[in-house]
Design a protein around this motif. Structure first.
Motif, short mmCIF file in Angstrom:
data_model
loop_
_atom_site.label_atom_id
_atom_site.label_comp_id
_atom_site.label_asym_id
_atom_site.label_seq_id
_atom_site.Cartn_x
_atom_site.Cartn_y
_atom_site.Cartn_z
N THR A 176 0.81 -1.24 0.00
CA THR A 176 0.00 0.00 0.00
C THR A 176 0.83 1.27 0.00
OG1 THR A 176 -0.20 -0.40 2.37
CG2 THR A 176 -2.15 -0.83 1.03
N ALA A 177 2.10 1.17 0.38
CA ALA A 177 2.95 2.37 0.41
C ALA A 177 3.32 2.84 -0.99
CB ALA A 177 4.24 2.07 1.17
N ALA B 233 8.59 2.35 -4.29
CA ALA B 233 9.40 2.29 -3.07
C ALA B 233 10.09 0.94 -2.93
CB ALA B 233 8.53 2.56 -1.85
N VAL B 234 9.37 -0.12 -3.15
CA VAL B 234 9.89 -1.46 -2.87
C VAL B 234 10.75 -2.01 -4.00
CG1 VAL B 234 7.96 -2.83 -3.76
CG2 VAL B 234 9.22 -3.63 -1.76
N PHE C 280 -8.42 0.45 -3.31
CA PHE C 280 -8.64 1.88 -3.12
C PHE C 280 -10.08 2.09 -2.66
CE2 PHE C 280 -4.98 1.62 -5.75
CZ PHE C 280 -4.25 2.76 -5.55
N VAL D 50 8.62 8.51 1.39
CA VAL D 50 7.61 7.75 0.64
C VAL D 50 6.20 8.19 1.05
CG1 VAL D 50 6.65 5.45 0.22
CG2 VAL D 50 9.13 5.77 0.28
N ARG E 246 5.69 11.50 -0.73
CA ARG E 246 5.60 11.40 -2.19
C ARG E 246 4.30 10.73 -2.62
NH1 ARG E 246 10.19 8.25 -3.36
NH2 ARG E 246 8.99 6.35 -3.71
N ASN E 247 3.89 9.69 -1.91
CA ASN E 247 2.71 8.92 -2.31
C ASN E 247 1.49 9.21 -1.44
OD1 ASN E 247 4.28 7.77 -4.27
ND2 ASN E 247 4.62 5.85 -3.19
N GLU F 195 -2.01 8.77 -3.01
CA GLU F 195 -2.36 7.39 -3.31
C GLU F 195 -2.60 6.59 -2.02
OE1 GLU F 195 -1.06 4.37 -6.87
OE2 GLU F 195 -0.56 6.50 -6.83
N ILE F 196 -1.76 6.83 -1.01
CA ILE F 196 -1.89 6.10 0.26
C ILE F 196 -3.21 6.47 0.94
CG2 ILE F 196 -0.90 5.83 2.58
CD1 ILE F 196 1.90 6.17 1.17
N GLU G 181 13.91 2.73 1.09
CA GLU G 181 12.53 2.72 0.62
C GLU G 181 11.87 1.34 0.64
OE1 GLU G 181 11.41 5.21 -2.60
OE2 GLU G 181 12.10 6.98 -1.51
N PRO G 182 12.60 0.25 0.32
CA PRO G 182 11.96 -1.06 0.49
C PRO G 182 11.50 -1.29 1.93
CG PRO G 182 13.90 -1.27 -0.89
CD PRO G 182 13.91 0.14 -0.36
N ALA H 150 10.87 1.07 4.14
CA ALA H 150 9.78 2.02 4.35
C ALA H 150 8.47 1.48 3.79
CB ALA H 150 10.12 3.36 3.70
N SER H 151 8.54 0.78 2.68
CA SER H 151 7.34 0.18 2.07
C SER H 151 6.63 -0.71 3.08
CB SER H 151 7.75 -0.61 0.83
OG SER H 151 6.66 -1.34 0.30
N ILE I 91 5.17 1.42 6.07
CA ILE I 91 3.94 2.14 5.70
C ILE I 91 2.78 1.17 5.51
CG2 ILE I 91 2.89 3.63 3.96
CD1 ILE I 91 5.76 4.85 3.60
#
Lengths: 436, 436
Positions: A147-148, A290-291, A334, B21, B24-25, B28-29, B304-305, B307-308, B311
């Protein structure tokens, strides 16, 4: 706490797998869910077989309406398939306030928007992990695990039948027809294999994944679908010599212009993990900003792998059933009021690299003509393989791998190349994705 | 609905990745979660750097207690690491009724039981997707995606540093020391690489996965841990000649006698997908009785991975925060009152196949002596590789692959073989798993 009551519509392969796994692992599943999950009723036209499969432990009826109208039933599991009666029953179950679990990708890919809307209005859940890639929890990964991320693309081997056929063609040098017959004899392909070999099944699945990845409505009718029936053994061999494997991929990609949604045979570098997914196995690569790239692999079909996904949905619903409906996981990842209207691109607008095979006269200047046409179209060449003519032959194969271009550009270039007098017959064109 | 407020403890690599992240997202999140997720407060000893990293948009404090005691904060994200202050702060946050997200495998592998119990009593969630295999949603797959299954075993490449070193040793024929220095130069290994190369980090992670897979308490102290520091390049080469790769695996397996929980270098067949996971990438194979083998692959570390995963936990908590606590997903996948007391087996009781390398005199009868000892111990031989002595040498290497046996049997056999006059020095023993 009393068990949650499940009604099964249809007890074929997946239905009996679900019954058996729920029974065998009852203790462990209850320890996880915090509540028993009990199949209380089964509807199947063949009541005798249904009674046998459930060992007389469950009420069996032939009229599925008795299940969806039964006030005792909390969750309806639809395993009938198709879009006719299955759709009516799912909508009735929802109207009656029941949660629904289904493995029916065709139904959701075509009527998903209507079904999810109805579910939203009645505050019930429709779960469909089993609809894509069997036992691999890919829907959960996309909908909850990533979801991130702004998902950039998905590429999946999501039809075991075609992957089995392609693996056999490559391993044993078989032609498509022979490999298909073998797949049928081994039970990997149905008597009427159309849905599988023409890519329709894969397109249903990638349509569902695209919705969840990008937050767009389910739009099967916009998907580009090309199966493996025209694929020739020689192209699998040439691809191999160039360091590639050919797989039937379902691809969904976000671009600045819209969403690409397509199923077709695809060259992918042999060194990619997904290129090494053989036989009837499934795998999906998901690329998030991100991933990076993640891959999910497992059995995409079969009684118990699919039952694994059905039961995971049952446990999820058991856990979430008492939660505030607004805080459950949204059907399409979503929130329904936050869907995107990104357009699905027509295939002519899609960007890809290409594998081209031409049969040409072995004569000076032929290659120059071909490369000139490609250069004029702004298409650059990444690799080339030119075979020596066989003994006594005056014609030979040339294989070209292009860099990325739009499909309409390659279409135009191919038309011009096919017009050359030195080029015989049609040009074989297979899309190529680096997946990096 | 007002955003859910997050307090960050520690803003290093993963913390700033999480901040970036989320920002930035954000759109969407929020569309997924149905509610904004806002980092409202950051605690870091280096407040100046913390302010820079958060562009002055977030309140920064040096005292982490100000975060865990702040009544405005709904979720505390612990990214400090270690078991000292991190443990105190996590327990304080829980006591204050805050949900916790942590990437701290060491903390949970050692103090998990205490922490999860405290969380249970306060009806808050502790989520730790980022603690195992970075961005790969493996905790979610095990805890929610495979709930139908009796999990039989897990085998994972869950430490990127050691996988990078092993890949380099194989690819370039490097010795361990050289490959380690390269990994350090490239940032794949830390200045003090002990936790990685000695297998401790992998053991923390497999301990957590074992708990979730089998419903047992977290028991790091019972794990068998062996790193890669003694691995020699020659064994990687011999393994390759026999069709195997050597990987540092974290393995958890259910047997009739108890649970195997172990980390060690392992030969696996080169044709397995997981054998082809190269460089710093991670992958975990999970084998369930219904689904069969599934594999999850991706980046196991990095800003970021990771962080993914952090989140994804934040979104899960945002979704589940309003749900009845008894119906949320249990921390360790099984309901706290339904945990199992299956024992963890000591390594002597573990069953494995083995790779043995012996240096022997090139003389008749030597092999007969060795195979006699193995036969006496009930250990059968699956494959053998005997090298010709090098020019002018009178000694040579014999490599044996055994069938499965208990570790105590192979230990006894090795002791006897090492007692033979014709065998020089110690015997190299590496465990081997078919993973099928």
């Amino acid at each position: 706490m009393k068990p949650i009551k499940v009604g099964l519509l249809g007890i074929g392969t997946v239905g009996s797998g679900t019954f058996n796994v729920l029974k065998r692992n009852q203790e462990e599943i209850t320890r996880r869910a915090g509540r028993g999950i009990e199949i209380a009723m089964v509807a199947d036209l063949n009541t005798e077989r249904a009674r046998e499969l459930t060992h007389g432990e469950v009420e069996v009826v032939s009229d599925a309406n008795l299940v969806v109208n039964n006030p005792e039933i909390d969750i309806v599991v639809e395993l009938i398939g198709g879009y006719g009666i299955a759709k009516d029953l799912v909508l009735k179950a929802i109207a009656n306030g029941k949660h629904v679990v289904t493995a029916n990708k065709a139904l959701l890919a075509i009527h998903g928007t209507e079904i999810f809307k109805a579910a939203q209005e009645k505050n019930v859940m429709v779960a469909f992990e089993a609809a894509v890639a069997g036992g691999i929890p890919i829907i959960k990964a996309l909908r909850e695990g990533l979801t991130a991320n702004r998902i950039q693309w998905i590429a999946g081997i999501i039809n075991g039948t075609t992957n089995f056929i392609l693996s056999e063609m490559r391993d044993k040098g078989l032609d498509f027809d022979v490999a298909l017959k073998e797949a049928q004899a081994l039970g990997y392909a149905e008597a009427d294999p159309t849905f599988d070999i023409e890519g329709i099944d894969a397109a249903h699945k990638v349509t569902l994944m695209a919705s969840i990845a990008f937050g767009i409505p389910v739009q099967f009718d916009k998907a580009y679908v090309e199966g493996i029936t025209k694929l020739q053994g020689i192209d699998i061999q040439y691809a191999e010599q160039l360091g590639y494997r050919i797989k039937l991929l379902g691809i969904a990609r976000r671009t600045s212009m819209g969403i690409e949604l397509r199923v077709h045979p695809t060259l992918i570098p042999a060194k990619r993990l997904i290129a090494n997914v053989e036989g009837a196995m499934n795998a999906v690569v998901v690329h998030g900003d991100a991933v990076g790239a993640t891959l999910y692999y497992g059995k995409g079909a079969g009684a118990e792998p699919t039952a694994s996904a059905v039961i995971a949905d049952l446990v999820d619903i058991t856990r979430l059933a008492t939660a505030d409906p607004e805080h459950r996981v949204p059907h399409l990842a979503f929130q329904p009021d936050a869907m995107s209207d990104l357009p699905i691109l027509p295939i002519a607008e899609v960007t890809s690299s290409y594998y081209l095979r031409l049969n040409v006269a072995d004569r000076p200047g032929v290659l120059a003509d071909v490369t000139r046409i490609l250069a004029d179209a702004g298409i650059s060449i990444d690799a080339m393989l030119q075979k020596e003519p066989a003994e006594g032959e005056t014609r030979t194969d040339i294989i070209l791998l292009t860099h990325q271009t739009q499909e309409k550009n390659i279409d135009a270039a191919i038309a011009r190349i096919e017009g050359l007098q030195t080029v015989t017959g049609g040009i074989t064109r297979i899309r190529l994705e680096e997946l990096n």
